[in-house]
Design a protein around this motif. Structure first.
Motif, PDB file in Angstrom:
ATOM      1  N   ASN A  17      -1.620  -1.828  -2.791  1.00  0.00           N
ATOM      2  CA  ASN A  17      -0.643  -1.195  -1.911  1.00  0.00           C
ATOM      3  C   ASN A  17       0.754  -1.730  -2.165  1.00  0.00           C
ATOM      4  N   TYR A  18       1.745  -1.075  -1.561  1.00  0.00           N
ATOM      5  CA  TYR A  18       3.136  -1.491  -1.731  1.00  0.00           C
ATOM      6  C   TYR A  18       3.951  -1.385  -0.443  1.00  0.00           C
ATOM      7  N   LEU A  19       3.299  -0.966   0.652  1.00  0.00           N
ATOM      8  CA  LEU A  19       3.958  -0.902   1.954  1.00  0.00           C
ATOM      9  C   LEU A  19       3.200  -1.751   2.953  1.00  0.00           C
ATOM     10  N   GLY A  20       3.934  -2.570   3.684  1.00  0.00           N
ATOM     11  CA  GLY A  20       3.319  -3.418   4.693  1.00  0.00           C
ATOM     12  C   GLY A  20       4.269  -3.604   5.857  1.00  0.00           C
ATOM     13  N   HIS A  21       3.921  -4.531   6.733  1.00  0.00           N
ATOM     14  CA  HIS A  21       4.760  -4.849   7.893  1.00  0.00           C
ATOM     15  C   HIS A  21       5.017  -6.346   7.938  1.00  0.00           C
ATOM     16  N   LEU A  22       6.293  -6.694   7.978  1.00  0.00           N
ATOM     17  CA  LEU A  22       6.721  -8.078   8.060  1.00  0.00           C
ATOM     18  C   LEU A  22       6.947  -8.434   9.524  1.00  0.00           C
ATOM     19  N   ALA A  23       6.329  -9.521   9.972  1.00  0.00           N
ATOM     20  CA  ALA A  23       6.533 -10.020  11.335  1.00  0.00           C
ATOM     21  C   ALA A  23       7.270 -11.349  11.256  1.00  0.00           C
ATOM     22  N   SER A 103      10.265  -4.390  -8.856  1.00  0.00           N
ATOM     23  CA  SER A 103      10.466  -2.996  -9.221  1.00  0.00           C
ATOM     24  C   SER A 103       9.361  -2.492 -10.144  1.00  0.00           C
ATOM     25  N   ASP A 104       9.063  -3.254 -11.195  1.00  0.00           N
ATOM     26  CA  ASP A 104       8.009  -2.871 -12.140  1.00  0.00           C
ATOM     27  C   ASP A 104       6.644  -2.843 -11.456  1.00  0.00           C
ATOM     28  N   GLY A 105       6.380  -3.842 -10.615  1.00  0.00           N
ATOM     29  CA  GLY A 105       5.091  -3.937  -9.940  1.00  0.00           C
ATOM     30  C   GLY A 105       4.864  -2.812  -8.945  1.00  0.00           C
ATOM     31  N   VAL A 106       5.903  -2.477  -8.169  1.00  0.00           N
ATOM     32  CA  VAL A 106       5.777  -1.372  -7.215  1.00  0.00           C
ATOM     33  C   VAL A 106       5.530  -0.073  -7.975  1.00  0.00           C
ATOM     34  N   GLN A 107       6.236   0.123  -9.080  1.00  0.00           N
ATOM     35  CA  GLN A 107       6.041   1.352  -9.846  1.00  0.00           C
ATOM     36  C   GLN A 107       4.618   1.439 -10.395  1.00  0.00           C
ATOM     37  N   ILE A 110       2.300   2.357  -7.522  1.00  0.00           N
ATOM     38  CA  ILE A 110       2.431   3.773  -7.175  1.00  0.00           C
ATOM     39  C   ILE A 110       1.769   4.640  -8.238  1.00  0.00           C
ATOM     40  N   ASP A 111       1.987   4.311  -9.510  1.00  0.00           N
ATOM     41  CA  ASP A 111       1.357   5.073 -10.598  1.00  0.00           C
ATOM     42  C   ASP A 111      -0.161   5.059 -10.452  1.00  0.00           C
ATOM     43  N   ASN A 112      -0.715   3.901 -10.119  1.00  0.00           N
ATOM     44  CA  ASN A 112      -2.170   3.780  -9.967  1.00  0.00           C
ATOM     45  C   ASN A 112      -2.681   4.537  -8.745  1.00  0.00           C
ATOM     46  N   LYS A 113      -1.882   4.589  -7.692  1.00  0.00           N
ATOM     47  CA  LYS A 113      -2.310   5.244  -6.447  1.00  0.00           C
ATOM     48  C   LYS A 113      -2.199   6.761  -6.500  1.00  0.00           C
ATOM     49  N   ASN A 114      -1.023   7.250  -6.879  1.00  0.00           N
ATOM     50  CA  ASN A 114      -0.832   8.691  -6.773  1.00  0.00           C
ATOM     51  C   ASN A 114       0.082   9.301  -7.824  1.00  0.00           C
TER      52      ASN A 114
END
Length: 153
Positions: A17-23, A103-107, A110-114
């Motif tokens: 994943n690449y979206l989470g919640h920071l507390a 940046s590279d890791g998020v991309q 995302i490529d792997n997910k959708n």
């Protein structure tokens, strides 16, 4: 039935994943904000960035944080991992290197997910060339707890 996730399952949920919640704490009150992240498995840390402001100022004052990532298919089929860690602000070449890995890791994630290429990633890459970079930080993982519910009926 709710079960505890093994550490390797917790890490995999973070990797996938690449979206989470920071507390974090600010002015003696808890705050939770959505955040794009990259989980650096080798460094066992979560990479993020933000603009200077309320969040970053608060993190500089109180560096203990939590970060949560969920994968929810339904109320009877979900996984969640909560990370406890320490905010560490990065500067100079270290910040630039982490922003590039982010940046590279998020991309890749995302490529792997959708298989889509969101336009906001060029924004991250462009920030590498700016004189005033965003605040790049990592959350050094100190503890991970994961739960899963799978209703097999």
């Amino acid at each position: 039935m709710m079960i505890d996730l093994e550490p390797v399952q917790c890490e995999q949920l973070l990797v996938d994943n690449y979206l989470g919640h920071l507390a974090y704490m600010a002015n003696n009150e808890p705050h939770v904000v959505p955040s794009t992240y990259f989980f650096d498995k080798d460094e066992r840390s979560i990479l993020c960035f933000a603009s200077n402001g309320h969040r970053v100022n608060s993190l500089r004052k109180y560096n203990k944080v939590s970060f949560q990532v969920d994968s929810i298919k339904s109320f009877r089929h979900w996984k969640s991992v909560q990370v406890h860690g320490i905010f560490q602000e990065l500067t100079g070449d270290s910040a630039k290197s982490c922003l590039k890995r982010f940046s590279d890791g998020v991309q890749r994630t995302i490529d792997n997910k959708n298989a889509e290429r969101p336009h906001f990633l060029s924004h991250f890459s462009g920030r590498l060339q700016e004189a005033e970079m965003p605040v790049v930080y990592r959350i050094a993982v100190t503890k991970m707890i994961g739960k899963s519910v799978e209703d097999l009926t």
